[in-house]
Design a protein around this motif. Structure first.
Motif, PDB file in Angstrom:
ATOM      1  N   ALA A  74       0.847  -1.191   0.000  1.00 12.40           N
ATOM      2  CA  ALA A  74       0.000   0.000   0.000  1.00 12.40           C
ATOM      3  C   ALA A  74       0.882   1.240   0.000  1.00 12.40           C
ATOM      4  O   ALA A  74       1.970   1.248   0.594  1.00 12.40           O
ATOM      5  CB  ALA A  74      -0.907  -0.006   1.221  1.00 12.40           C
ATOM      6  N   ASN A  75       0.427   2.285  -0.660  1.00 13.07           N
ATOM      7  CA  ASN A  75       1.196   3.524  -0.758  1.00 13.07           C
ATOM      8  C   ASN A  75       1.041   4.414   0.463  1.00 13.07           C
ATOM      9  O   ASN A  75       1.748   5.405   0.588  1.00 13.07           O
ATOM     10  CB  ASN A  75       0.767   4.295  -2.010  1.00 13.07           C
ATOM     11  CG  ASN A  75       1.022   3.498  -3.274  1.00 13.07           C
ATOM     12  OD1 ASN A  75       2.019   2.809  -3.389  1.00 13.07           O
ATOM     13  ND2 ASN A  75       0.108   3.577  -4.212  1.00 13.07           N
ATOM     14  N   LYS A  76       0.123   4.058   1.362  1.00 11.95           N
ATOM     15  CA  LYS A  76      -0.135   4.876   2.551  1.00 11.95           C
ATOM     16  C   LYS A  76      -0.435   3.957   3.729  1.00 11.95           C
ATOM     17  O   LYS A  76      -0.859   2.825   3.546  1.00 11.95           O
ATOM     18  CB  LYS A  76      -1.312   5.817   2.297  1.00 11.95           C
ATOM     19  CG  LYS A  76      -2.610   5.093   2.000  1.00 11.95           C
ATOM     20  CD  LYS A  76      -3.743   6.054   1.687  1.00 11.95           C
ATOM     21  CE  LYS A  76      -4.984   5.261   1.327  1.00 11.95           C
ATOM     22  NZ  LYS A  76      -6.003   5.267   2.301  1.00 11.95           N
ATOM     23  N   PRO A  77      -0.219   4.434   4.946  1.00  7.70           N
ATOM     24  CA  PRO A  77      -0.561   3.623   6.122  1.00  7.70           C
ATOM     25  C   PRO A  77      -2.068   3.452   6.270  1.00  7.70           C
ATOM     26  O   PRO A  77      -2.852   4.238   5.737  1.00  7.70           O
ATOM     27  CB  PRO A  77       0.001   4.423   7.302  1.00  7.70           C
ATOM     28  CG  PRO A  77       0.914   5.431   6.717  1.00  7.70           C
ATOM     29  CD  PRO A  77       0.460   5.662   5.304  1.00  7.70           C
ATOM     30  N   GLY A  78      -2.464   2.425   6.991  1.00  8.97           N
ATOM     31  CA  GLY A  78      -3.887   2.184   7.255  1.00  8.97           C
ATOM     32  C   GLY A  78      -4.525   1.327   6.181  1.00  8.97           C
ATOM     33  O   GLY A  78      -3.853   0.724   5.353  1.00  8.97           O
ATOM     34  N   LEU A  79      -5.845   1.260   6.228  1.00  6.66           N
ATOM     35  CA  LEU A  79      -6.598   0.444   5.274  1.00  6.66           C
ATOM     36  C   LEU A  79      -6.463   0.998   3.867  1.00  6.66           C
ATOM     37  O   LEU A  79      -6.453   2.207   3.666  1.00  6.66           O
ATOM     38  CB  LEU A  79      -8.066   0.383   5.687  1.00  6.66           C
ATOM     39  CG  LEU A  79      -8.320  -0.262   7.054  1.00  6.66           C
ATOM     40  CD1 LEU A  79      -9.791  -0.198   7.404  1.00  6.66           C
ATOM     41  CD2 LEU A  79      -7.833  -1.691   7.081  1.00  6.66           C
ATOM     42  N   ALA A  80      -6.364   0.106   2.894  1.00 11.64           N
ATOM     43  CA  ALA A  80      -6.104   0.525   1.510  1.00 11.64           C
ATOM     44  C   ALA A  80      -7.137  -0.076   0.574  1.00 11.64           C
ATOM     45  O   ALA A  80      -7.602  -1.187   0.767  1.00 11.64           O
ATOM     46  CB  ALA A  80      -4.710   0.086   1.091  1.00 11.64           C
ATOM     47  N   ASP A  81      -7.484   0.692  -0.468  1.00 12.28           N
ATOM     48  CA  ASP A  81      -8.349   0.208  -1.538  1.00 12.28           C
ATOM     49  C   ASP A  81      -7.469  -0.322  -2.660  1.00 12.28           C
ATOM     50  O   ASP A  81      -6.244  -0.135  -2.653  1.00 12.28           O
ATOM     51  CB  ASP A  81      -9.247   1.349  -2.025  1.00 12.28           C
ATOM     52  CG  ASP A  81     -10.448   0.858  -2.814  1.00 12.28           C
ATOM     53  OD1 ASP A  81     -10.729  -0.356  -2.771  1.00 12.28           O
ATOM     54  OD2 ASP A  81     -11.095   1.680  -3.480  1.00 12.28           O
ATOM     55  N   LYS A  82      -8.070  -0.949  -3.655  1.00 13.33           N
ATOM     56  CA  LYS A  82      -7.299  -1.592  -4.731  1.00 13.33           C
ATOM     57  C   LYS A  82      -6.416  -0.620  -5.501  1.00 13.33           C
ATOM     58  O   LYS A  82      -5.376  -1.004  -6.020  1.00 13.33           O
ATOM     59  CB  LYS A  82      -8.217  -2.337  -5.687  1.00 13.33           C
ATOM     60  CG  LYS A  82      -9.072  -1.439  -6.541  1.00 13.33           C
ATOM     61  CD  LYS A  82      -9.836  -2.239  -7.561  1.00 13.33           C
ATOM     62  CE  LYS A  82     -10.531  -1.277  -8.490  1.00 13.33           C
ATOM     63  NZ  LYS A  82     -10.473  -1.693  -9.855  1.00 13.33           N
ATOM     64  N   ASP A  83      -6.772   0.651  -5.574  1.00 11.10           N
ATOM     65  CA  ASP A  83      -5.977   1.632  -6.314  1.00 11.10           C
ATOM     66  C   ASP A  83      -4.815   2.181  -5.502  1.00 11.10           C
ATOM     67  O   ASP A  83      -4.005   2.943  -6.028  1.00 11.10           O
ATOM     68  CB  ASP A  83      -6.876   2.788  -6.765  1.00 11.10           C
ATOM     69  CG  ASP A  83      -7.957   2.319  -7.724  1.00 11.10           C
ATOM     70  OD1 ASP A  83      -7.694   1.390  -8.508  1.00 11.10           O
ATOM     71  OD2 ASP A  83      -9.071   2.876  -7.667  1.00 11.10           O
ATOM     72  N   ASP A  84      -4.719   1.809  -4.222  1.00 11.94           N
ATOM     73  CA  ASP A  84      -3.676   2.329  -3.341  1.00 11.94           C
ATOM     74  C   ASP A  84      -2.431   1.443  -3.279  1.00 11.94           C
ATOM     75  O   ASP A  84      -1.542   1.689  -2.489  1.00 11.94           O
ATOM     76  CB  ASP A  84      -4.219   2.494  -1.911  1.00 11.94           C
ATOM     77  CG  ASP A  84      -5.360   3.488  -1.834  1.00 11.94           C
ATOM     78  OD1 ASP A  84      -5.377   4.446  -2.640  1.00 11.94           O
ATOM     79  OD2 ASP A  84      -6.242   3.317  -0.981  1.00 11.94           O
ATOM     80  N   PHE A  85      -2.371   0.393  -4.112  1.00 12.94           N
ATOM     81  CA  PHE A  85      -1.252  -0.545  -4.082  1.00 12.94           C
ATOM     82  C   PHE A  85      -0.299  -0.306  -5.246  1.00 12.94           C
ATOM     83  O   PHE A  85      -0.717   0.077  -6.327  1.00 12.94           O
ATOM     84  CB  PHE A  85      -1.760  -1.988  -4.170  1.00 12.94           C
ATOM     85  CG  PHE A  85      -2.420  -2.471  -2.906  1.00 12.94           C
ATOM     86  CD1 PHE A  85      -1.674  -3.033  -1.892  1.00 12.94           C
ATOM     87  CD2 PHE A  85      -3.787  -2.366  -2.747  1.00 12.94           C
ATOM     88  CE1 PHE A  85      -2.277  -3.483  -0.741  1.00 12.94           C
ATOM     89  CE2 PHE A  85      -4.413  -2.811  -1.601  1.00 12.94           C
ATOM     90  CZ  PHE A  85      -3.645  -3.379  -0.585  1.00 12.94           C
TER      91      PHE A  85
END
Length: 111
Positions: A84-95
């Motif tokens: 994931a590009n950011k901490p916390g829960l991620a959506d499919k576009d955040d990888f």
């Protein structure tokens, strides 16, 4: 109404199936992979329901977890690793895909 229509998840059903694995972050957030690996679900404290997400790649999800920086990692059944590009829960576009020379062997865990 059809659950797949409401969530945009194809092949998912609210009424059947199970998780193949569930991981908890130090903040109490959860990520779970569907038994077939065609989607994953997240839950955070205060949410009423688990939230479904499409997988970020065409290959099925093998495993997911949390790194020391509180980012989600995801492995697929073709040996790919996504972070994931950011901490916390991620959506499919955040990888974003990481370069790991697994030679096609599936990764079961990332330590």
């Amino acid at each position: 109404m059809d659950f797949a229509y409401l969530t945009g998840i194809s092949g998912a059903s609210y009424y059947e199936g199970f998780f193949s694995m569930v991981k908890r972050s130090k903040d109490g957030e959860y990520v779970a992979v569907s038994s077939r690996g065609n989607f994953y679900m997240t839950w955070a404290p205060g949410q009423t329901y688990w939230f479904p997400h499409n997988r970020p790649t065409a290959r099925r999800v093998q495993a997911m977890g949390w790194d020391p920086k509180d980012r989600i990692w995801l492995t697929n059944r073709g040996g790919g690793l996504f972070m994931a590009n950011k901490p916390g829960l991620a959506d499919k576009d955040d990888f974003s895909e990481q370069n790991v020379n697994s030679r096609g062997f599936g990764l079961l865990d990332v330590g």
